[in-house]
Each structure stands twice: as structure tokens, then as C-alpha cells.
Design a protein around this motif. Structure first.
Motif, PDB file in Angstrom:
ATOM      1  N   ALA A 189       0.790  -0.975   0.020  1.00  0.00           N
ATOM      2  CA  ALA A 189      -0.096  -0.339  -0.159  1.00  0.00           C
ATOM      3  C   ALA A 189       1.356   1.374   0.182  1.00  0.00           C
ATOM      4  O   ALA A 189       0.080   2.409  -0.624  1.00  0.00           O
ATOM      5  CB  ALA A 189      -1.201  -0.044   1.773  1.00  0.00           C
ATOM      6  N   GLY A 190       1.734   1.244   1.059  1.00  0.00           N
ATOM      7  CA  GLY A 190       2.932   2.823   0.999  1.00  0.00           C
ATOM      8  C   GLY A 190       4.001   3.128  -0.822  1.00  0.00           C
ATOM      9  O   GLY A 190       3.672   3.626  -1.145  1.00  0.00           O
ATOM     10  N   LEU A 191       3.148   1.982  -1.726  1.00  0.00           N
ATOM     11  CA  LEU A 191       4.294   2.215  -2.957  1.00  0.00           C
ATOM     12  C   LEU A 191       2.770   1.994  -3.536  1.00  0.00           C
ATOM     13  O   LEU A 191       2.820   2.465  -5.421  1.00  0.00           O
ATOM     14  CB  LEU A 191       5.089   1.523  -3.073  1.00  0.00           C
ATOM     15  N   GLY A 192       1.538   1.982  -3.221  1.00  0.00           N
ATOM     16  CA  GLY A 192       0.755   1.731  -4.500  1.00  0.00           C
ATOM     17  C   GLY A 192       0.460   0.685  -5.433  1.00  0.00           C
ATOM     18  O   GLY A 192       0.121   0.678  -6.524  1.00  0.00           O
ATOM     19  N   ASN A 193       1.640  -0.448  -5.349  1.00  0.00           N
ATOM     20  CA  ASN A 193       1.376  -1.438  -6.014  1.00  0.00           C
ATOM     21  C   ASN A 193       0.967  -2.852  -5.909  1.00  0.00           C
ATOM     22  O   ASN A 193       0.090  -2.888  -4.548  1.00  0.00           O
ATOM     23  CB  ASN A 193       2.897  -1.467  -6.116  1.00  0.00           C
ATOM     24  N   ARG A 194      -0.150  -3.488  -6.195  1.00  0.00           N
ATOM     25  CA  ARG A 194      -0.316  -5.128  -6.041  1.00  0.00           C
ATOM     26  C   ARG A 194       1.043  -6.201  -6.770  1.00  0.00           C
ATOM     27  O   ARG A 194       0.958  -5.285  -8.184  1.00  0.00           O
ATOM     28  CB  ARG A 194      -1.572  -4.795  -6.612  1.00  0.00           C
ATOM     29  N   SER A 195       0.809  -7.254  -6.251  1.00  0.00           N
ATOM     30  CA  SER A 195       1.493  -8.281  -6.902  1.00  0.00           C
ATOM     31  C   SER A 195       0.297  -8.988  -6.858  1.00  0.00           C
ATOM     32  O   SER A 195      -0.548  -9.290  -6.060  1.00  0.00           O
ATOM     33  CB  SER A 195       2.707  -8.835  -5.616  1.00  0.00           C
ATOM     34  N   TYR A 196       0.724 -10.447  -7.571  1.00  0.00           N
ATOM     35  CA  TYR A 196       0.087 -11.372  -7.355  1.00  0.00           C
ATOM     36  C   TYR A 196      -0.115 -12.738  -7.776  1.00  0.00           C
ATOM     37  O   TYR A 196       1.682 -12.738  -8.419  1.00  0.00           O
ATOM     38  CB  TYR A 196      -1.141 -10.870  -9.207  1.00  0.00           C
ATOM     39  N   LEU A 197      -0.274 -13.837  -6.837  1.00  0.00           N
ATOM     40  CA  LEU A 197      -0.044 -15.482  -6.632  1.00  0.00           C
ATOM     41  C   LEU A 197      -1.478 -15.886  -7.250  1.00  0.00           C
ATOM     42  O   LEU A 197      -2.237 -15.154  -6.650  1.00  0.00           O
ATOM     43  CB  LEU A 197       0.088 -15.218  -5.278  1.00  0.00           C
TER      44      LEU A 197
END
Length: 454
Positions: free
Chosen positions: A10-18
Motif C-alpha cells: 500500500a505504501g507504494l500504491g502497488n499490487r503483486s499477484y499469486l
């Protein structure tokens, strides 16, 4: 049956996915602190068979190389990305089997625009698309910005972005889930994300890349581009070189004498506590970057790169969370740290420094006294309205431009208070008489201040 699990940074405004089936899974755009990803895979009982990058990221250091090394997964990186390590070079149309039992596959779809080599990945079940990992291409209600690679390429990449988003819309069914990496507060986004989830069909109805012709879209996109964080220039090369594993063990403990010595040497001493506590009492010369705000983005943006940093935290837990945040942007090891009672951070006989906090209503009462009003918001924010007579120096440039702040008491504000607190700490460290306006900018006009537009 397939699953997709979101791993939020959240602090960088990103999402990763599994994403995967019962036995195996793929990880898309992993964060550098890969223990979170490994834990997620362990909870689901799946083997990580593939790790993929949509592009060489500009806003964070990837954990992809290390994750692939530890798990034995194939590491997929777009062929056009020049990297200094072995990987599977991805080309448009390439396909991989992820989980045979679940009939899950992954297909590459070239989508240049955010970067020249940007690639999206389509998750397929029994050959039908069920989700698209769009990285920095198609975002929720917007697109990834095209100006982070090379100024001379910006317009071309903007046009490529328009074409790539349309390619996604043409090739994928309306109910296909769109799962971007950027767009949740990341400065890699060309605009604010419009919600938390979306599909191809929803984007067709609302996304400017899909509702406007290319010339109109490009003109609007280029006109709305915001400031680029300074540390972005270092993320791409770090990702191309191959990031090292992270070390999240606690840093050496600094006592009051060492804190004073580090300040005297010109190093940065960063207080992670909330802005209320910092204003009430802090080590003179220390700087306030709230641990619960966008710590990594703003500290990496402001600090002279490579300058040693000492962290002051209210607890070991706050310190550990900050360390994790900072390695994501390449600030790998604090020089030292201290936690607990701020009174122990100063030498015997020395007092903690402080400065007042105020609201816009207080500023309205004192404006006639000739105080300096300093606006530290970004250019794009100020263009929408500013306090008449205020001085404008964005917070990310203030440490280099302190000499431009007029003499007198400085009342510093931003949009909500966090950046004003950081700016106030910079001014306080420089010996200025400062008041931090801890208030929403929406309150300025209601308080009786004159707000004008550029």
C-alpha cells in the motif's frame, strides 16, 4: 478451479499477484520482500512454478530474481528488457502451462506504452481468458504514465499506450478481470485509480484510452503528467542489474551521543513517529517522515541518494515495518536506529525541540501579521487552487531550496498535513521559526482565506 491472491504494497500504491490452481502458481510483479509471497504460497499449498515481470519497474525494487532463485521457478522477463542475469526472454504470444490439473495457462501479450518492452499476461483456464495482469498498461480508470523512460520517447509511448489498451480490449472478453500492478497510489499511474477492481467491459465504458481517439487521449495524458520521484532514476537500473537479497535484521542501536554525532556529520536522522508526537518533542535536526504514510516513496524521493540514515521509532515493531518499507525502494540498511522514549535520544542536559501545529482557521487569524505561507504541494495540486500570497516550493525540492523561503515565521501546509510535517521538520532543522498546518486544504477557504486558481 483457479485462484488469484492479491499481495498489497500500500505504501507504494502497488499490487503483486499469486495465481494458480491446486498444485502450482505464478507470481506476477513480486515485491522485494518476498517472504510475504512465499508465505502466501505455503498457505495455499502450491508450488511457485513461474515468476513473471510485466516490465522493469521504476517505482520499486523487484524481488523476482531472488524469488525465482529460492523456489526454482522459471523467471519470465520481457525480451526487450536489457538485464544482466539469466531469465526466460518473453515475446508476444508465448504460452506457459501453470497447473495442468487445473488446465491453467499463461499467455504473454505485448503492451508497450508504460515502457517500450511492457508485457501483459493473460491467465487462461481451459484456453479461455479469465484474468489479465496488466502491470502498468491498462489500470483502473486510467493508464500507466509514459514519461518514465526517456523524454524523447514520451509521446511515442503515449501513443503506444493507447494502442496497447485497445489491443487488450479487442482480444479479451468484457468479463475478463483486469489486475494491474500500479494505480493504487503509485506515481507510475497517469491518474487516480477509479475503484478497487475492474473488468475489460467496465474500462471500455469509462477509460479515456478506450473512449477517446488517439490524438485527444495523448494530448490529455501528456498535459496531466505529474512530478517524477527522484529515486525512480535508480529503480530501473537496480532491477536490470539484479537486486540482492534483503537483510531485515535489526540495525545497530544508536545512543544519544551517536545520534548527535551522525547529525553533526550531515547524515539524516529520520523520526518515524506520527506528526503530532514529533511536533511536541523531537531531536533537534531530525526529520519527520511518518511510518504510517508514504514513508518509502517520500524518503527515497527527498534523501540525497546514498546518504546514511538513522531511524528513530516509537517501538521495535514500527522500526521493523519501516525497514521493510525502505528495502522496497533500495534503502537497504539503516546506519543505526533507536526506539522508545524520545527523551533518551538526546544527551544529558539537552532538551527536545518542538514547534506548534495549527489549522487553517488559525492561519486566517494570523495572516495579517505578515507571516510566510509556504505551500509544499505538487504543481498539479497547486494548479487547482492556492492560498493567495503563498510561496510555492514542493516538499520534494524543499531541502535544496531552503534559501528561497522568505524571512519571518513560516506557516507550512500541504493537502492534509503529512507533507507539511516533513517540510516543517526540514525548516525546523534549519533553524527557522515554523508552524505546521495540520489540516485539510479544503478548509482553507471556509476559514476565510482567499483561494485562487492558477
Amino acid at each position: 478451479m483457479f485462484f488469484v491472491e492479491t499481495i498489497e504494497t500500500a505504501g507504494l500504491g502497488n499490487r503483486s499477484y499469486l495465481a494458480g490452481g491446486e498444485r502450482a502458481a505464478v507470481v506476477v510483479d513480486p515485491p522485494r520482500d518476498i517472504d510475504r509471497v512465499i508465505a502466501a504460497a505455503a498457505r495455499r499449498g502450491v508450488r511457485i512454478s513461474h515468476v513473471v515481470e510485466t516490465h522493469l519497474h521504476n517505482d520499486y525494487v523487484t524481488g523476482g530474481l531472488e524469488l525465482a532463485r529460492l523456489t526454482g521457478a522459471a523467471y519470465l522477463v520481457p525480451a526487450g528488457a536489457r538485464v544482466h542475469y539469466e531469465r526466460v526472454a518473453v515475446s508476444d504470444g508465448d504460452h506457459w502451462e501453470i497447473d495442468a490439473d487445473a488446465a491453467l495457462g499463461l499467455r504473454a501479450l505485448a503492451t508497450p506504452g508504460h515502457t517500450p518492452h511492457h508485457t501483459s499476461y493473460v491467465l487462461e483456464e481451459h484456453g479461455a481468458a479469465v484474468a489479465a495482469f496488466t502491470g502498468g498498461s491498462l489500470l483502473i480508470g486510467t493508464v500507466g504514465r509514459p514519461d518514465l523512460v526517456e523524454p524523447r520517447l514520451t509521446e511515442k509511448l503515449a501513443r503506444d499506450q493507447h494502442a496497447s489498451v485497445r489491443r487488450l480490449a479487442e482480444k479479451l472478453a468484457d468479463d475478463t478481470a483486469v489486475l494491474p500492478t500500479h494505480g493504487f497510489g503509485s506515481f507510475c499511474s497517469a491518474g487516480r485509480a477509479a475503484g478497487e477492481s475492474t473488468t475489460i467491459g467496465r474500462e471500455k465504458a469509462s477509460n479515456h484510452a478506450l473512449t477517446q481517439d488517439v490524438d485527444t487521449f495523448v494530448a490529455g495524458l501528456l498535459a496531466g503528467l505529474d512530478d517524477i520521484p527522484a529515486y525512480y532514476a535508480r529503480m530501473g537500473p537496480a532491477n536490470a542489474a539484479g537486486p540482492a537479497p534483503v537483510d531485515l535484521t535489526p540495525p545497530a542501536v544508536a545512543d544519544a551521543d551517536e545520534i548527535a554525532d551522525r547529525l553533526a556529520a550531515g547524515e539524516w536522522v529520520v523520526d518515524l513517529r506520527n506528526r503530532v508526537a514529533f511536533a511536541a518533542g523531537h531531536v533537534s535536526g531530525s526529520l519527520n517522515f511518518e511510518a504510517d504514510g508514504q514513508l518509502a516513496a517520500y524518503l527515497a524521493w527527498l534523501i540525497p541518494w546514498g546518504r546514511p540514515v538513522t531511524l528513530l521509532a516509537e517501538s521495535p515493531q514500527q522500526l521493523a515495518a519501516a525497514q521493510r518499507d525502505l528495502v522496497r525502494v533500495g534503502i537497504d540498511r539503516p546506519a543505526a536506529a533507536a526506539t522508545g522514549d524520545p527523551a533518551r535520544w538526546v544527551r544529558g542536559g539537552e532538551a527536545l525541540a518542538s514547534f506548534p501545529r495549527a489549522a487553517f482557521a488559525d492561519l486566517a487569524e494570523h495572516a495579517a501579521e505578515g507571516v510566510v505561507v509556504l505551500d509544499v504541494r505538487r504543481d498539479s495540486e497547486r494548479a487547482a487552487g492556492f492560498v493567495e500570497g503563498s510561496v510555492h516550493i514542493p516538499v520534494h525540492t524543499l531541502h535544496r531550496r531552503l534559501h528561497e523561503v522568505p524571512e519571518g515565521q513560516v506557516w507550512v501546509h500541504c493537502a492534509g498535513g503529512m507533507r507539511a510535517a516533513t517540510a516543517a521538520s526540514l525548516l525546523d532543522a534549519a533553524g527557522r521559526d515554523v508552524v505546521a498546518v495540520d489540516d485539510s486544504f479544503d478548509s482553507a477557504e471556509r476559514a476565510g482565506l482567499t483561494v485562487v486558481t492558477a
